[in-house]
Design a protein around this motif. Structure first.
Motif, short mmCIF file in Angstrom:
data_model
loop_
_atom_site.label_atom_id
_atom_site.label_comp_id
_atom_site.label_asym_id
_atom_site.label_seq_id
_atom_site.Cartn_x
_atom_site.Cartn_y
_atom_site.Cartn_z
N CYS A 120 46.18 42.87 37.16
CA CYS A 120 47.20 42.11 36.45
C CYS A 120 47.25 40.72 37.06
O CYS A 120 47.66 40.56 38.22
N ALA A 121 46.85 39.74 36.29
CA ALA A 121 46.81 38.37 36.77
C ALA A 121 47.97 37.57 36.18
O ALA A 121 48.14 37.51 34.96
N ALA A 122 48.76 36.97 37.04
CA ALA A 122 49.86 36.13 36.61
C ALA A 122 49.40 34.68 36.53
O ALA A 122 48.63 34.22 37.37
N SER A 162 48.29 47.18 45.11
CA SER A 162 48.04 46.11 46.06
C SER A 162 48.28 44.77 45.39
O SER A 162 48.41 44.70 44.16
N ILE A 163 48.36 43.72 46.19
CA ILE A 163 48.61 42.40 45.64
C ILE A 163 47.82 41.37 46.41
O ILE A 163 47.67 41.46 47.63
N ASP A 164 47.29 40.40 45.70
CA ASP A 164 46.64 39.24 46.27
C ASP A 164 47.53 38.05 45.91
O ASP A 164 47.51 37.57 44.78
N ASN A 165 48.31 37.60 46.87
CA ASN A 165 49.28 36.55 46.58
C ASN A 165 48.62 35.23 46.19
O ASN A 165 49.13 34.51 45.33
N ALA A 201 47.97 41.56 40.89
CA ALA A 201 48.27 42.90 41.37
C ALA A 201 47.22 43.86 40.85
O ALA A 201 46.67 43.68 39.76
N TYR A 202 46.96 44.89 41.64
CA TYR A 202 45.97 45.89 41.29
C TYR A 202 46.59 47.27 41.39
O TYR A 202 47.50 47.51 42.17
#
Length: 116
Positions: free
Chosen positions: A22-24, A70-73, A78-79
C-alpha cells in the motif's frame, strides 16, 4: 490519482502466501498509522492489522503468527505478508492510513482469492 494504492492481490492456493503493498502519495502528510482491512462477500469490513509509523503493531487474533504488517516510512508504504492462507480469508483487502490530525484515507482495495 488515488492517494492510497494497493497491489499484490492474487489467486493463491490454500496454504500459499501473498505480499500486499500500500503506497501513500506524497500529498498525505504526517501518517500516524497504516492498516489493512478486509471485506468478504456478504460480510462487514474487519480489521486485519495496523502499524504505527514507529512500528507498533496490532493484529486480529485469527491472523496472529501467520500475517506480518510492516512499514517503510521513507516510501510511505505499508506491507502485509500473508502466509498459510485459508479459503475463508478470501476477501477484498483495503489499505487505510490515518494522519496525526486524524484524517483518514482508504485505498481502492485489492482482491485476494484463496482457492484450490
Amino acid at each position: 490519482q488515488a492517494q492510497l494504492v494497493e497491489s499484490g492481490g492474487d489467486l493463491v492456493q490454500p496454504g500459499g502466501s501473498l505480499r500486499l503493498s500500500c503506497a501513500a502519495s506524497g500529498s498525505i502528510f504526517s501518517i500516524n498509522t497504516m492498516g489493512w482491512y478486509r471485506q468478504a462477500p456478504g460480510k462487514e469490513r474487519e480489521l486485519v492489522a495496523t502499524i504505527t509509523r514507529y512500528g507498533s503493531t496490532n493484529y486480529v487474533d485469527s491472523v496472529k503468527g501467520r500475517f506480518t504488517i510492516s512499514i517503510d516510512n521513507a516510501k510511505k508504504t505499508a506491507y502485509l505478508q500473508m502466509n498459510s492462507l485459508k479459503p475463508e480469508e478470501t476477501a477484498v483487502y483495503y489499505c487505510n492510513a490515518r494522519t496525526d490530525g486524524y484524517v483518514t484515507y482508504w485505498g481502492q482495495g485489492t482482491q485476494v482469492t484463496v482457492s484450490s
